[in-house]
Design a protein around this motif. Structure first.
Motif, PDB file in Angstrom:
ATOM      1  N   TYR A  72       9.897  -5.717  -9.060  1.00  0.00           N
ATOM      2  CA  TYR A  72      10.692  -6.440  -8.067  1.00  0.00           C
ATOM      3  C   TYR A  72      12.106  -6.694  -8.581  1.00  0.00           C
ATOM      4  N   ASP A  73      12.226  -7.126  -9.836  1.00  0.00           N
ATOM      5  CA  ASP A  73      13.538  -7.417 -10.418  1.00  0.00           C
ATOM      6  C   ASP A  73      14.417  -6.167 -10.504  1.00  0.00           C
ATOM      7  N   GLU A  74      13.792  -5.008 -10.646  1.00  0.00           N
ATOM      8  CA  GLU A  74      14.523  -3.744 -10.785  1.00  0.00           C
ATOM      9  C   GLU A  74      14.525  -2.906  -9.508  1.00  0.00           C
ATOM     10  N   SER A  75      14.049  -3.449  -8.400  1.00  0.00           N
ATOM     11  CA  SER A  75      13.884  -2.644  -7.177  1.00  0.00           C
ATOM     12  C   SER A  75      15.182  -1.981  -6.719  1.00  0.00           C
ATOM     13  N   GLU A  76      16.310  -2.633  -6.938  1.00  0.00           N
ATOM     14  CA  GLU A  76      17.586  -2.017  -6.536  1.00  0.00           C
ATOM     15  C   GLU A  76      17.850  -0.731  -7.308  1.00  0.00           C
ATOM     16  N   THR A  77      17.423  -0.662  -8.558  1.00  0.00           N
ATOM     17  CA  THR A  77      17.661   0.547  -9.352  1.00  0.00           C
ATOM     18  C   THR A  77      16.802   1.706  -8.870  1.00  0.00           C
ATOM     19  N   TYR A  78      15.728   1.396  -8.124  1.00  0.00           N
ATOM     20  CA  TYR A  78      14.848   2.441  -7.603  1.00  0.00           C
ATOM     21  C   TYR A  78      15.197   2.847  -6.174  1.00  0.00           C
ATOM     22  N   ALA A  79      16.211   2.232  -5.588  1.00  0.00           N
ATOM     23  CA  ALA A  79      16.586   2.535  -4.206  1.00  0.00           C
ATOM     24  C   ALA A  79      16.836   4.032  -4.039  1.00  0.00           C
ATOM     25  N   GLY A  80      16.189   4.613  -3.017  1.00  0.00           N
ATOM     26  CA  GLY A  80      16.338   6.029  -2.737  1.00  0.00           C
ATOM     27  C   GLY A  80      15.448   6.925  -3.589  1.00  0.00           C
ATOM     28  N   GLN A  81      14.653   6.341  -4.473  1.00  0.00           N
ATOM     29  CA  GLN A  81      13.791   7.115  -5.357  1.00  0.00           C
ATOM     30  C   GLN A  81      12.327   6.917  -4.985  1.00  0.00           C
ATOM     31  N   GLU A  82      11.514   7.905  -5.328  1.00  0.00           N
ATOM     32  CA  GLU A  82      10.091   7.821  -5.047  1.00  0.00           C
ATOM     33  C   GLU A  82       9.385   7.049  -6.156  1.00  0.00           C
ATOM     34  N   VAL A  83       8.532   6.107  -5.742  1.00  0.00           N
ATOM     35  CA  VAL A  83       7.743   5.310  -6.674  1.00  0.00           C
ATOM     36  C   VAL A  83       6.297   5.269  -6.191  1.00  0.00           C
ATOM     37  N   THR A  84       5.408   4.888  -7.072  1.00  0.00           N
ATOM     38  CA  THR A  84       4.006   4.673  -6.712  1.00  0.00           C
ATOM     39  C   THR A  84       3.634   3.278  -7.174  1.00  0.00           C
ATOM     40  N   LEU A  85       3.205   2.461  -6.214  1.00  0.00           N
ATOM     41  CA  LEU A  85       2.864   1.071  -6.490  1.00  0.00           C
ATOM     42  C   LEU A  85       1.406   0.806  -6.160  1.00  0.00           C
ATOM     43  N   SER A  86       0.787  -0.056  -6.944  1.00  0.00           N
ATOM     44  CA  SER A  86      -0.574  -0.508  -6.671  1.00  0.00           C
ATOM     45  C   SER A  86      -0.519  -2.005  -6.438  1.00  0.00           C
ATOM     46  N   ALA A  87      -1.227  -2.449  -5.389  1.00  0.00           N
ATOM     47  CA  ALA A  87      -1.248  -3.876  -5.067  1.00  0.00           C
ATOM     48  C   ALA A  87      -2.278  -4.138  -3.981  1.00  0.00           C
ATOM     49  N   GLU A  88      -2.490  -5.400  -3.722  1.00  0.00           N
ATOM     50  CA  GLU A  88      -3.424  -5.828  -2.684  1.00  0.00           C
ATOM     51  C   GLU A  88      -2.697  -5.950  -1.350  1.00  0.00           C
ATOM     52  N   VAL A  89      -3.347  -5.472  -0.304  1.00  0.00           N
ATOM     53  CA  VAL A  89      -2.817  -5.625   1.050  1.00  0.00           C
ATOM     54  C   VAL A  89      -3.024  -7.082   1.451  1.00  0.00           C
ATOM     55  N   THR A  90      -1.927  -7.763   1.803  1.00  0.00           N
ATOM     56  CA  THR A  90      -2.049  -9.165   2.200  1.00  0.00           C
ATOM     57  C   THR A  90      -1.991  -9.343   3.707  1.00  0.00           C
ATOM     58  N   GLU A  91      -1.383  -8.378   4.387  1.00  0.00           N
ATOM     59  CA  GLU A  91      -1.272  -8.503   5.843  1.00  0.00           C
ATOM     60  C   GLU A  91      -1.005  -7.139   6.461  1.00  0.00           C
ATOM     61  N   THR A  92      -1.745  -6.826   7.504  1.00  0.00           N
ATOM     62  CA  THR A  92      -1.493  -5.613   8.279  1.00  0.00           C
ATOM     63  C   THR A  92      -0.728  -6.045   9.519  1.00  0.00           C
ATOM     64  N   LEU A  93       0.509  -5.588   9.655  1.00  0.00           N
ATOM     65  CA  LEU A  93       1.360  -6.013  10.769  1.00  0.00           C
ATOM     66  C   LEU A  93       1.220  -5.114  11.990  1.00  0.00           C
ATOM     67  N   SER A  94       0.991  -3.826  11.777  1.00  0.00           N
ATOM     68  CA  SER A  94       0.810  -2.871  12.873  1.00  0.00           C
ATOM     69  C   SER A  94       0.097  -1.651  12.298  1.00  0.00           C
ATOM     70  N   THR A  95      -0.107  -0.643  13.133  1.00  0.00           N
ATOM     71  CA  THR A  95      -0.734   0.586  12.631  1.00  0.00           C
ATOM     72  C   THR A  95       0.208   1.352  11.715  1.00  0.00           C
ATOM     73  N   ASP A  96       1.500   0.980  11.723  1.00  0.00           N
ATOM     74  CA  ASP A  96       2.498   1.677  10.910  1.00  0.00           C
ATOM     75  C   ASP A  96       3.059   0.850   9.764  1.00  0.00           C
ATOM     76  N   THR A  97       2.666  -0.415   9.659  1.00  0.00           N
ATOM     77  CA  THR A  97       3.247  -1.275   8.632  1.00  0.00           C
ATOM     78  C   THR A  97       2.198  -2.238   8.075  1.00  0.00           C
ATOM     79  N   PHE A  98       2.380  -2.568   6.802  1.00  0.00           N
ATOM     80  CA  PHE A  98       1.555  -3.593   6.168  1.00  0.00           C
ATOM     81  C   PHE A  98       2.349  -4.196   5.023  1.00  0.00           C
ATOM     82  N   VAL A  99       1.810  -5.237   4.423  1.00  0.00           N
ATOM     83  CA  VAL A  99       2.495  -5.965   3.362  1.00  0.00           C
ATOM     84  C   VAL A  99       1.583  -5.994   2.140  1.00  0.00           C
TER      85      VAL A  99
END
Length: 176
Positions: A72-99
């Motif tokens: 999170y602290d370095e997220s700006e340095t990754y802007a425009g780059q591909e990353v792979t993150l692992s985490a727990e889904v806390t909320e599904t907002l739509s069929t196209d988005t989640f948190v």
């Protein structure tokens, strides 16, 4: 038999010498052999490389790991780059988005995931691994235009102007 053994040994030795000679003939140094060092034979400028990151990038990703405070602290340095993150889904907002939430023991702000390509349906509490491009400054209208979807504006108010991930693939890591 001694004569035969000597002839075989001589024939074998001659064969080895011939093969070794051919092998050495294949070595081409093209240039002076004395007083030459790496700088003399390298083409172009030798650049100093930066230290390897603490994460484990592979296959073009610049970051692979848990969604945590460090990312999170370095997220700006990754802007425009591909990353792979692992985490727990806390909320599904739509069929196209989640948190997703930060790794346990962190107080990281939730991260909005926008599915650029369809990801299997997710339930809250599932742990996922998501790959995509880090984007800054989430804009509801721009995202709707880019993906041809309609988002409920009030659901995304907390994420406007925040970093988010345009996901290209994802998978469930474990079931709750």
């Amino acid at each position: 038999m001694r004569t035969r053994d000597r002839r075989s040994t001589r024939a074998m030795a001659a064969g080895i010498v011939a093969v070794a000679g051919l092998g050495l003939a294949g070595c081409n140094t093209e240039g002076p052999e004395e007083g030459t060092d790496v700088e003399d034979v390298s083409e172009g400028e030798v650049l100093e490389s930066s230290p390897a990151p603490d994460n484990n990038p592979t296959a073009g990703d610049t970051f692979i790991g848990n969604y945590d405070q460090d990312f999170y602290d370095e997220s700006e340095t990754y802007a425009g780059q591909e990353v792979t993150l692992s985490a727990e889904v806390t909320e599904t907002l739509s069929t196209d988005t989640f948190v997703i939430a930060g790794a346990s023991g962190t107080a990281v702000d939730p991260l909005l995931i926008v599915e650029e390509q369809e990801i299997p349906p997710l339930d809250d509490g599932q742990v996922v691994q998501v790959t995509g491009t880090v984007a800054q400054d989430f804009d509801i209208a721009a995202t709707e235009d880019e993906l041809g979807i309609d988002l409920e504006d009030e659901l995304y108010a907390d994420y406007v102007g925040e970093p988010y991930l345009m996901a290209t693939r994802g998978e469930i890591l474990e079931q709750e």
